[in-house]
Design an enzyme around this catalytic site. Structure first.
Site, short mmCIF file in Angstrom:
data_model
loop_
_atom_site.label_atom_id
_atom_site.label_comp_id
_atom_site.label_asym_id
_atom_site.label_seq_id
_atom_site.Cartn_x
_atom_site.Cartn_y
_atom_site.Cartn_z
N GLY A 195 0.83 -1.19 0.00
CA GLY A 195 0.00 0.00 0.00
C GLY A 195 0.87 1.24 0.00
N SER A 196 0.36 2.28 0.67
CA SER A 196 0.97 3.60 0.52
C SER A 196 2.41 3.72 1.00
CB SER A 196 0.11 4.63 1.25
OG SER A 196 -1.20 4.58 0.77
N THR A 197 2.86 2.88 1.93
CA THR A 197 4.25 3.00 2.37
C THR A 197 5.19 2.81 1.19
OG1 THR A 197 4.19 0.67 3.00
CG2 THR A 197 3.89 2.28 4.77
N PHE A 198 4.68 2.12 0.16
CA PHE A 198 5.49 1.86 -1.03
C PHE A 198 5.74 3.14 -1.83
CE2 PHE A 198 6.55 -0.81 -4.83
CZ PHE A 198 7.48 -1.61 -4.19
N LYS A 199 4.89 4.14 -1.58
CA LYS A 199 5.03 5.40 -2.30
C LYS A 199 6.37 6.07 -2.02
CE LYS A 199 0.03 6.01 -2.38
NZ LYS A 199 -1.11 6.55 -1.62
#
Lengths: 362, 635
Positions: B290-294
């Site tokens: 999810g967003s931590t991958f951003k």
């Protein structure tokens, strides 16, 4: 020319016997305590034998040896008779798998031990009588060989291979001394090899003994057992040994360590020093015996002295070679040292004869 | 003449016999001097019987010397059947004391063996039982000291430490991996026996056991304790399917703490299922980040200079169409006009789709490789997973778009924290590790030390600095604001990933995660926290994970003695959609009072009575206004 008897021989034998008694105590008290609840059981018995032995030795030392020349036939005849009697169940009793004992109470007498001395006396006389025909195979050699084989056969019926072998070897060596040609011994050697093969084929358990001799670890709990246990005693001995009475192998590892394998316990407890002592004492006996034989003018005395000396020494050598794994286990005792009445008494009687001969030196 | 020939042959035989004697003497000397040692060793084996004494296993210590795996001494029953005189009596007595049937005991007492360990009923005996056996004073019945593994903090760090079996052998975790170092060498009381097995009155030889070597971990006990506490809270508050957390020192890859739920107590590992025992979630679990991958997408974009976070802008209309598929932003209606820094702060999906598509699949995926996704990190533990990323040839624009905001890839927590550590530490990807050193057991002097291991350089120090600023900004002004700690410059990024089952996204089933860095300007610790399928919570990670992460970060600051940092980004209060309120403590208050204090929540009662005896959630929890607070009533 009459001299004093050979003191050196007497001392060497006495020392060996005294040393043997000490070692019999050391090696046997565990078993003795276990079997008879008396750690001194074997020591007491052996002391009795030794006492008897010294009495007999001193009596015989004073008897003129020439009587054996005259009575050789009778002596040998009695030996043969006993060898036959012992095979008859009810008269002879079985110990350790061999019917080779006359049991009298807790004492046992082995006629085969007496036969060893008997055949030396008989052969020595035979060689004098047949002096001229000794190189004639048919008239000189064959009769005595047949007699020897007969005795050997009787002993093998018990069976007692070790004693039988010593008896045969002693006779043949006497023939060699008497001047029989070398060619004869080569033929005899070939026949002997054949004979051994036949004997092995008759009793296959001997193959196991030979295999276990080559590689005792091939069957450590079976046929290789004794020799491994013996090496386990000798090996850790080292230079000075573990100290008197400190053997570990006598704690039921080595069966009956006071008999055939007493040398293992000696080297375990006293190390190379103890081994050297024993070999030197036997060397002294050999030296004295040979000196006595060489100094005899009388041919019978010469044969008899040499035969007796050779027989004692070859038995010692065979025992030592068995114990250190150089030849297969044959079951012969170490003269003067191993526990056993018959063996000790005959050895001491033999020495008595040697001592009496020693008085007649050139 | 005739005598001469006879004497000659006599002399010949004399010499032969002398030679035989010499030969025998040499042979005996050879046996006693050359074969001496070999035969002595063989013979010693024959004579000696060993009563084993187990060695102390090496300790496992945290970075400050706190003992995490210890030993306690117990007593075990050992029989030497040959020494037992009255077997019947011994068997009856022992079976009574140990409370087993006599038939069971007979098997041990009558066994034909030199030494019999009474297993398992005679292992680890308590003092009073051992005392009873001792007082009988039977021959051949021995009580030997046995060292047993003991974990003083029970569940703490269980999956990393692992556990040992009944014979003190390592079966899992560090216990298994470093078993050779930890196990030590058993000692023995060696006594000599005769061929019948009876003890000889010869001196016994005591061979002291050799303790195993100590393993020094990179773990910090205080931080670990904090993780365990918070994970316990998470379990009681949200009843998640799984929960996990890792703390890493980004400057070298040292793991400072690592834990997960479900966990186990290694002292009683047999009470747990194999699944619980073997799954060390921080390295085993693999899910959509999810967003931590951003963080990765942004780092790649900054490094490739396709975006300037502060000057380049993006307009979010609420969704974006990629290859005919509509990808929506989590915020209905979109974030409108924003800089890319704000895209990051707002975790705006369409903004990251833009970055991903601009980078193109080759460049974005090369950064995934660079940061170590799709390969094991090589941490010194068994059971690490690889994760899954799209094979490059199958990546179309849609896959590229979803990957850029963390969907359609599967990564492990350890991969994420390792990659983000590299993003913030100046670009160095270090191999994560747990064991700092191995020390000699008695003296604790270090014999082997493990150093940090650089896997590769990823991004430039400049890009790294930019990313640190961006992450701090997310906490100060964006979705990570509940993790904000005054003066400590916390950086972070939330993540909420939908879970996939059988190729379809599950509804209302999320993995919420938070990645935090402290302090953001010169990172000393990176935290990763993930909660799988929390119940009874708002569906956004910001509200669920960030406050928990904050508490852990406070403990990290204290444990590592992190100093206050100047020039922090000012905190911005953004009450953008919902308002939040802290739940007050109403326990022991009257229903009336409670109702008054809980004015901005919806109150649901259970039980009957006038007094509140229990409340859920607990006091201090931040909740969206209007959320349900349950009260248990009694008189």
């Amino acid at each position: 020319m009459k001299k004093r008897y050979d003191l050196l021989l007497f001392i060497a034998v006495t020392l060996l016997i005294a040393f043997g008694l000490l070692m019999i105590y050391s090696s046997s008290y565990i078993w003795a305590d276990y079997k008879f609840n008396d750690p001194f059981k074997y020591v007491k018995m052996q002391s009795l034998f030794i006492l008897t032995g010294f009495i007999l030795m001193n009596i015989i030392r004073k008897i003129d040896y020439r009587i054996y020349y005259k009575k050789a036939g009778i002596i040998f005849g009695i030996c043969l008779l006993f060898l036959i009697l012992v095979l008859i169940p009810g008269i002879g009793s079985i110990r350790n798998g061999s019917r080779s004992w006359f049991g009298i109470g807790s004492f046992g007498i082995q006629p085969s031990e007496a036969a060893k001395l008997g055949i030396i006396i008989f052969t020595s006389r035979y060689l004098i009588i047949k002096q001229k025909k000794i190189k004639d195979i048919k008239k000189g050699l064959l009769p005595i060989l047949l007699v020897t084989l007969l005795v050997f056969g009787l002993i093998m019926l018990q069976p007692d291979f070790g004693t039988g072998m010593i008896l045969v070897i002693s006779t043949i060596i006497l023939l060699f001394i008497a001047g029989v040609k070398m060619k004869f011994f080569f033929i005899l050697g070939a026949l002997g090899a054949l004979g051994i093969v036949i004997i092995i084929l008759i009793a296959p358990y001997r193959i196991d003994r030979i295999i276990s001799f080559i590689d005792p670890w091939s069957d450590p709990l079976g046929t290789g057992f004794q020799i491994i246990q013996s090496l386990y005693a000798i090996g850790p001995g080292g230079l000075l040994g573990m100290g008197l009475f400190n053997s570990r192998q006598k704690h039921f590892y080595l069966p009956e360590p006071q008999t055939d394998f007493i040398f293992s316990i000696i080297s375990e407890e006293l190390g190379i020093v103890g081994v050297l002592l024993i070999i030197l004492l036997f060397g002294l006996i050999l030296y004295s015996g040979i000196k006595i034989a060489l100094n005899q003018k009388d041919l019978f005395a010469k044969y008899l002295a040499f035969g007796i000396t050779f027989q004692i020494i070859i038995q010692a050598i065979m025992n030592l070679m068995v114990v250190i794994g150089l030849i297969p286990v044959t079951g012969v005792t170490l003269p003067f040292l191993s526990y056993g009445g018959s063996s000790l008494l005959i050895s001491m009687i033999s020495v008595g004869i040697l001592l009496s001969i020693s008085k007649y030196q050139e | 003449m005739f005598h001469g020939k006879i004497n000659e042959r006599i002399r010949l035989l004399f010499f032969i016999m002398i030679i035989l004697f010499i030969f025998i003497f040499l042979r005996v000397s050879y046996i006693e001097l050359v074969d001496y040692q070999k035969l002595k060793d063989l013979a010693e084996d024959l004579w000696s019987r060993n009563l084993p004494i187990t060695a102390d296993r090496g300790l496992i210590l945290d970075r400050n010397g706190v003992v995490l795996a210890d030993n306690i001494t117990t007593t075990s029953l050992v029989l030497i059947p040959n020494q037992i005189k009255d077997k019947e009596l011994v068997s009856i007595s022992l079976s009574k004391i140990l409370k087993v049937t006599k038939e069971e005991m007979d098997k041990h007492v009558y066994k034909k063996t030199s030494i019999e360990r009474v297993h398992p009923e005679g292992r680890g005996l308590p003092y009073d039982i051992a005392n009873q056996i001792e007082s009988l004073k039977f021959d051949g019945v021995y009580l030997v000291k046995e060292s047993k593994r003991y974990y003083p903090y029970n569940n703490l760090l269980s999956h990393v430490l692992g556990y040992v079996g009944i014979d003190n052998q390592g079966l899992s975790g560090v216990e298994l991996l470093y078993d050779n170092y930890l196990m030590g060498e058993d000692g023995a009381i060696k006594y000599f026996s005769d061929a019948k097995g009876k003890k000889l009155a010869l001196s016994e030889v005591y061979k002291a056991p050799l303790s195993g070597m100590n393993i020094l971990l990179t773990i910090d006990y205080n931080i670990q304790k904090s993780l365990e506490r918070e994970l316990n809270n998470i379990v009681s508050m949200f009843n998640p399917d799984m929960a996990l957390a890792i703390v890493m020192d980004p400057n070298n890859g040292e793991i400072l703490a690592m834990s997960s739920r479900p966990d186990y107590d290694p002292n009683y590992y047999l009470d747990y299922s194999m699944e619980k025992l073997s799954r060390n979630l921080p390295i085993w679990a693999s899910f959509e980040p999810g967003s931590t991958f951003k963080i990765i997408t942004t780092a790649a974009s900054v490094e490739e200079k396709i975006v300037d976070l502060e000057t380049d802008t993006f307009y979010d209309a609420g969704s974006v169409i990629v290859d005919g598929r509509r990808i929506g932003c989590w915020k209905a209606g979109g974030h409108g006009h924003q800089t890319f820094l704000q895209v990051m702060e707002n975790s705006c999906n369409p903004g990251f789709v833009k970055l991903g598509l601009t980078l193109g699949k080759e460049r974005l995926f090369s950064y995934l490789d660079l940061f170590g996704f799709g390969e094991k990190t090589g941490i010194d533990l068994n059971g690490e997973a690889t994760g899954i990323i799209f094979p490059l040839e199958k990546v179309k624009n849609l896959e590229l778009a979803t990957t850029s905001f963390g969907q359609g890839v599967s990564v492990t927590p350890i991969q994420q924290i390792t990659a983000v550590s590299a993003v913030v530490n100046g670009g160095n990807l270090y191999k994560p590790f747990l064991v700092k050193g191995i020390a000699e057991g008695q003296t604790n002097s270090i014999i082997k030390q493990f150093q940090k291991e650089l896997v590769r350089q990823t991004i430039s120090p400049d890009t790294s600095a930019t990313m640190r600023y961006a992450l701090e900004s997310v906490v100060a002004r964006g979705g990570g604001r509940y993790a904000y700690i005054e003066d400590y410059r916390v950086g972070g990024k939330t993540g909420t990933a939908q879970k996939v089952q059988d190729g379809r996204y599950l509804i209302n089933n999320y993995i919420m995660s938070f990645l935090a860095v402290v302090p953001a300007n010169k990172p000393e610790a990176v935290l990763f926290l993930a909660i799988d399928n929390p119940k009874n919570t708002a569906l956004l990670s910001s509200y669920t994970t960030a406050p928990i992460a904050r508490r852990i970060l406070l403990d990290i600051i204290e444990a590592l003695n992190i100093e206050k940092q100047p020039n922090a980004i000012e905190r911005v209060m953004q009450w953008d959609s919902e308002k939040y309120a802290v739940v007050p403590n109403v326990i022991n208050k009257s229903v009336k009072e409670a109702n008054k204090e809980l004015f901005n929540f919806e109150v649901v009662y259970t039980g009957s009575g006038n007094r509140v005896i229990e409340q859920s959630p607990k006091a201090g929890t931040k909740l969206i206004e209007g959320s349900i607070v349950r009260l248990l009533l009694a008189d």
